[in-house]
Design an enzyme around this catalytic site. Sequence first.
Site, PDB file in Angstrom:
ATOM      1  N   GLN A 193     148.146  91.545 131.200  1.00  0.00           N
ATOM      2  CA  GLN A 193     148.443  92.951 131.508  1.00  0.00           C
ATOM      3  C   GLN A 193     149.512  93.098 132.590  1.00  0.00           C
ATOM      4  OE1 GLN A 193     144.216  93.434 132.961  1.00  0.00           O
ATOM      5  NE2 GLN A 193     145.199  94.675 134.540  1.00  0.00           N
TER       6      GLN A 193
ATOM      7  N   CYS B 239     143.686  97.313 132.229  1.00  0.00           N
ATOM      8  CA  CYS B 239     142.584  96.533 131.664  1.00  0.00           C
ATOM      9  C   CYS B 239     141.770  97.353 130.668  1.00  0.00           C
ATOM     10  CB  CYS B 239     141.680  96.022 132.777  1.00  0.00           C
ATOM     11  SG  CYS B 239     141.040  97.322 133.856  1.00  0.00           S
TER      12      CYS B 239
ATOM     13  N   HIS C 200     136.598  96.542 136.614  1.00  0.00           N
ATOM     14  CA  HIS C 200     137.503  95.858 135.695  1.00  0.00           C
ATOM     15  C   HIS C 200     136.931  95.851 134.279  1.00  0.00           C
ATOM     16  CE1 HIS C 200     140.647  93.224 134.393  1.00  0.00           C
ATOM     17  NE2 HIS C 200     139.853  92.190 134.187  1.00  0.00           N
TER      18      HIS C 200
ATOM     19  N   ASN D 233     139.392  88.078 128.982  1.00  0.00           N
ATOM     20  CA  ASN D 233     140.092  88.841 130.015  1.00  0.00           C
ATOM     21  C   ASN D 233     141.523  89.115 129.555  1.00  0.00           C
ATOM     22  OD1 ASN D 233     140.565  90.132 132.435  1.00  0.00           O
ATOM     23  ND2 ASN D 233     140.312  88.317 133.724  1.00  0.00           N
TER      24      ASN D 233
END
Length: 328
Positions: free
Chosen positions: A133, A139, A278, A298
């Site tokens: 990102q 996120c 997150h 992630n």
Amino acid sequence: SMHSVCVVLLFTRGVLGQSSSALNEQWEEWKVKYQKVYNNQSESLYRREVWEKNLQLVLRHNQEASAGRHTFTMGLNHLADMTAEEVNEKLNGFKMEDPNHFRNWTSKQVSDASIPSSVDWRQKGMVSPVQNQGFCGSCWAFSAVGALEGQMKKKTGSLVPLSPQNLVDCSTNDGNHGCRGGYISKAFTYIIRNGGIDSAHFYPYEYRQGKCRYSSKGKAGYCSGFKVLPRGDEKTLQQAVGTVGPVAAAINAMLPSFHHYRGGLYNAPGCNPRLINHAVLIVGYGTDRGEDFWLVKNSWGTAWGEAGYLRLARNKNNLCGLYTVMIV
Ligand SMILES: *[C@@H]1O[C@H](CO)[C@@H](O)[C@H](O)[C@H]1NC(C)=O
Ligand SMILES: *[C@@H]1O[C@H](CO)[C@@H](O)[C@H](O)[C@H]1NC(C)=O
């Protein structure tokens, strides 16, 4: 305790005892590896200082890990020249929604025996490659597209990466804030209202917010509804991930041990479940040497964690606060 004080002191001597030329070499290598270029001398000196602090933290942690005191290791990834405050400010843009606004997912009563004991949706081709990102708090957009990609694959048979940039640029009216953060639920609200979302190929990622350029020509995903899972209920989450597919989730990613996570079972004692900042994607779960874990994708690139993934301790009183949203 006396014991840990000794370990810390020993370790500090170890790092400081390293010849400065060896440390310089390591710094230069790290900068090349992660293509770090600084604007000026004072910025460079400051980043070196931060990097050394993180290096100390990583070495100390790994020394303790090899003594059996942690179940995961840390490493110097692309975030090693940033303070924890900077990472949390620039990368962790998840905003918590009010659960009262949503219909909760109530699973049909299924017997425990029909819930798989482990699942990895990557092996079924339901998970697109790990992305980065950058220094944009997007996120929430990566998390949302990840969940939808899995459901689209189930419907159409093909896995098409969807566009987080589409969400960053176009869902402001739904309450999101581009690179300054957003909500998983409001990402889905936009996709429903808009009648679709473009593919990542058609509408590529740009690391910053721009003008909305959605076009139905690039449409590769759609969604008609989503539900929120009961917070902190890991049994229901297992059922959802095991029977439905990857689930968008949010966790506490505030600790330096998360920022510099390298591998193993992430089980940080200070991971307060009430502080969630997150968004990620849960793509499976399992058990490793008797320890249950969630398999978490992630969006910090493949240099972070286990090729971009985290194994988060599961059935440990909702460690790190897992809050989950799913599509049905
Ligand atoms: C050096 O670079 C940093 C980061 O870009 C900037 O904030 C700072 O003002 C610069 N300092 C000088 C002396 O140019
Ligand atoms: C959903 O569940 C949460 C608790 O997990 C509860 O606070 C909330 O009121 C529920 N929402 C609805 C619409 O029932």
